[in-house]
Design a protein around this motif. Structure first.
Motif, PDB file in Angstrom:
ATOM      1  N   ALA A 138       5.213  10.913  54.785  1.00  0.00           N
ATOM      2  CA  ALA A 138       6.084  12.073  54.570  1.00  0.00           C
ATOM      3  C   ALA A 138       5.249  13.341  54.567  1.00  0.00           C
ATOM      4  O   ALA A 138       4.022  13.302  54.444  1.00  0.00           O
ATOM      5  CB  ALA A 138       6.827  11.934  53.240  1.00  0.00           C
ATOM      6  N   ARG A 177      10.614  22.648  55.457  1.00  0.00           N
ATOM      7  CA  ARG A 177      11.876  22.136  54.923  1.00  0.00           C
ATOM      8  C   ARG A 177      11.843  20.635  54.677  1.00  0.00           C
ATOM      9  O   ARG A 177      12.482  20.136  53.743  1.00  0.00           O
ATOM     10  CB  ARG A 177      13.024  22.479  55.875  1.00  0.00           C
ATOM     11  N   ASP A 178      11.114  19.902  55.504  1.00  0.00           N
ATOM     12  CA  ASP A 178      11.117  18.444  55.386  1.00  0.00           C
ATOM     13  C   ASP A 178       9.988  17.907  54.512  1.00  0.00           C
ATOM     14  O   ASP A 178       9.779  16.689  54.458  1.00  0.00           O
ATOM     15  CB  ASP A 178      11.027  17.812  56.775  1.00  0.00           C
ATOM     16  N   VAL A 179       9.255  18.785  53.851  1.00  0.00           N
ATOM     17  CA  VAL A 179       8.220  18.329  52.922  1.00  0.00           C
ATOM     18  C   VAL A 179       8.870  17.543  51.788  1.00  0.00           C
ATOM     19  O   VAL A 179       9.878  17.964  51.218  1.00  0.00           O
ATOM     20  CB  VAL A 179       7.430  19.537  52.364  1.00  0.00           C
ATOM     21  N   ARG A 180       8.279  16.406  51.461  1.00  0.00           N
ATOM     22  CA  ARG A 180       8.839  15.561  50.406  1.00  0.00           C
ATOM     23  C   ARG A 180       7.975  15.521  49.150  1.00  0.00           C
ATOM     24  O   ARG A 180       8.426  15.073  48.100  1.00  0.00           O
ATOM     25  CB  ARG A 180       9.033  14.130  50.937  1.00  0.00           C
ATOM     26  N   ILE A 181       6.718  15.962  49.255  1.00  0.00           N
ATOM     27  CA  ILE A 181       5.809  15.925  48.110  1.00  0.00           C
ATOM     28  C   ILE A 181       5.121  17.280  47.994  1.00  0.00           C
ATOM     29  O   ILE A 181       4.485  17.746  48.948  1.00  0.00           O
ATOM     30  CB  ILE A 181       4.747  14.818  48.274  1.00  0.00           C
ATOM     31  N   PRO A 202      11.458  23.441  50.749  1.00  0.00           N
ATOM     32  CA  PRO A 202      11.702  21.997  50.781  1.00  0.00           C
ATOM     33  C   PRO A 202      12.927  21.688  49.923  1.00  0.00           C
ATOM     34  O   PRO A 202      13.050  22.191  48.807  1.00  0.00           O
ATOM     35  CB  PRO A 202      10.428  21.413  50.146  1.00  0.00           C
ATOM     36  N   ASP A 203      13.835  20.886  50.449  1.00  0.00           N
ATOM     37  CA  ASP A 203      15.093  20.693  49.719  1.00  0.00           C
ATOM     38  C   ASP A 203      15.159  19.394  48.924  1.00  0.00           C
ATOM     39  O   ASP A 203      16.070  19.213  48.113  1.00  0.00           O
ATOM     40  CB  ASP A 203      16.289  20.780  50.682  1.00  0.00           C
ATOM     41  N   ARG A 204      14.195  18.484  49.142  1.00  0.00           N
ATOM     42  CA  ARG A 204      14.224  17.225  48.386  1.00  0.00           C
ATOM     43  C   ARG A 204      12.806  16.829  47.982  1.00  0.00           C
ATOM     44  O   ARG A 204      12.411  15.671  48.121  1.00  0.00           O
ATOM     45  CB  ARG A 204      14.851  16.114  49.228  1.00  0.00           C
ATOM     46  N   ALA A 205      12.062  17.775  47.487  1.00  0.00           N
ATOM     47  CA  ALA A 205      10.647  17.529  47.220  1.00  0.00           C
ATOM     48  C   ALA A 205      10.404  17.057  45.793  1.00  0.00           C
ATOM     49  O   ALA A 205      11.022  17.534  44.846  1.00  0.00           O
ATOM     50  CB  ALA A 205       9.839  18.787  47.489  1.00  0.00           C
ATOM     51  N   ARG A 206       9.470  16.141  45.680  1.00  0.00           N
ATOM     52  CA  ARG A 206       8.973  15.685  44.391  1.00  0.00           C
ATOM     53  C   ARG A 206       7.733  16.499  44.045  1.00  0.00           C
ATOM     54  O   ARG A 206       6.907  16.776  44.917  1.00  0.00           O
ATOM     55  CB  ARG A 206       8.620  14.202  44.501  1.00  0.00           C
TER      56      ARG A 206
END
Length: 414
Positions: free
Chosen positions: A239, A343-347, A378-382
């Motif tokens: 990711a 935008r697609d970064v998850r961490i 990022p819209d769904r990042a941890r």
């Protein structure tokens, strides 16, 4: 149990981590003040002793003495010079000067004034125009520049350009073209060459230590090691990963994104190429020496004046990420280039003293709430805080102990 000790010699603190190579885990870590006023080996030795690392293999990176200062000389400001700028940052350098087009005497004077440790000389795609690259090599040679040069331009004229430099005693390292074709960025050969020049020519000249042992121990500039750790983590997670490291004087941002075929070959292709693993450094943003710069930048960005250290760190991180995502302009009136779609970064990982000592949630929360920053969040990042500075250690171990390095980076994921 097989162990190694990873040491990051910074300008302020020297951090050591004793690593279990078989279990890919942290055994013990410490940090001590960097002893740059006397000999950095004093602090390094103290840190190694504190983690019980006597006799263990040492893996050392350094940003002491200002790290690696790089100047880029290219052909067009929006193409090869921009490509060189991106590659230089990814190599862990602080890019202190960028020149584009045929060098004049005044341009060389400006380059000298920037006091680079290394010059990255680029220009032309392979088989394309070679005149500017040759002109610039001859100009640097004629001016008797004694700074090491990494030559990473048009393959057709590289031998002639290298000969012009070596004939005048300029140290030159020849490597692959950073932009072999329009839109195709190939950073790895130049990145490796810059690292090699840093180790052979630069670190020993920083006068950080009286003998040669310190220079022989250093394997990378610290940002280069951290980026290697970020790459490992992104590969392990499968990711996109974003890291912001807030220091006293500078704030670094690293991003490792999942490649997008359309961005490489489609209508959105960047003529200077896309660097999927990238770093930017903001030399005016920090929480100590850089605090005034952070306050000034906050006013420019129309952010509230920061108060305590947590606010300073949050402001520095927010502005650094805005710049990383939005890209930069090579001059007045020129368009921004080099921006990052995050935008697609998850961490999202935070690092630095303020975050490590309880400010992580505050800083990363501010970053991910920056809806007015001109970049897509990022819209769904941890969010994670690298409390033990594991990314640099993982990057240092990546070549000799890839499994342990990947496992160590992976411990950040829990």
């Amino acid at each position: 149990m097989s162990v190694a000790v990873c040491v990051d010699v910074g300008s302020t603190y020297t951090k050591a981590a004793k690593i279990d190579l078989s279990g890919a885990g942290l055994i013990e870590r410490t940090e001590v003040p960097t002893t740059s006023g006397t000999d950095v080996l004093d602090g390094l030795n103290a840190a190694v002793a504190a983690v019980g690392g006597h006799g263990a293999p040492l893996y050392v990176c350094s940003s002491a003495g200002g790290g690696l200062r790089l100047a880029v000389v290219g052909y067009e400001s929006l193409v090869t010079a921009e490509a060189g700028h991106r590659v230089g940052l990814s190599a862990g350098a602080q890019v202190v000067h960028v020149a584009a087009g045929p060098l004049t005497g005044a341009a060389v004077t400006a380059l000298r004034a920037a006091r680079p440790d290394v010059v990255l000389l680029v220009g032309g795609t392979d088989g394309g125009d070679g005149e500017v690259l040759l002109h610039n090599a001859r100009r640097l040679a004629a001016q008797r520049l004694r700074v090491p040069v990494v030559l990473a331009g048009n393959a057709d004229v590289r031998p002639e350009a290298a000969a012009a430099l070596t004939a005048r005693g300029v140290p030159v390292t020849v490597t692959g073209n950073v932009l072999p074709r329009i839109g195709v960025l190939d950073p790895l050969p130049a990145r490796a060459a810059i690292r090699d020049v840093f180790l052979r020519h630069v670190i020993g000249g920083k006068r950080l230590s009286k003998g040669s042992r310190f220079a022989s121990l250093v394997r990378a500039a610290t940002p280069d090691a951290v980026l290697a750790g970020v790459e490992l983590l992104a590969d392990r997670a499968g990711a996109g990963v974003l890291v912001v490291d807030v220091g006293g004087a500078t704030t670094d941002v690293y991003s490792a994104l999942v490649p997008d075929a359309e961005a490489e070959t489609g209508p959105r292709r960047d003529v200077a190429g896309t660097l999927w693993r990238s770093r930017t450094v903001e030399g005016d943003l920090g929480v100590a020496v850089g605090a005034d710069g952070t306050r000034a930048a906050a006013a420019t960005e129309k952010l509230p004046p920061p108060g305590d250290d947590r606010d300073l760190a949050a402001t520095a991180a927010t502005i650094a990420l805005r710049r990383h995502a939005r890209g930069h302009s090579s001059g007045p009136g020129l368009p921004r280039t080099g921006g990052r779609d995050l935008r697609d970064v998850r961490i999202v990982i935070g690092s630095g003293g303020v975050l490590r000592h309880g400010g992580g949630d505050h800083v990363l929360g501010a970053v991910l709430a920056d809806t007015a920053g001109g970049w897509a969040l990022p819209d769904r990042a941890r969010t994670i805080v690298d409390r033990e500075y594991l990314l640099a250690a993982a990057g240092l171990l990546a070549v000799d102990h890839p499994a342990a390095a990947a496992g160590l980076a992976g411990t950040l994921l829990g």
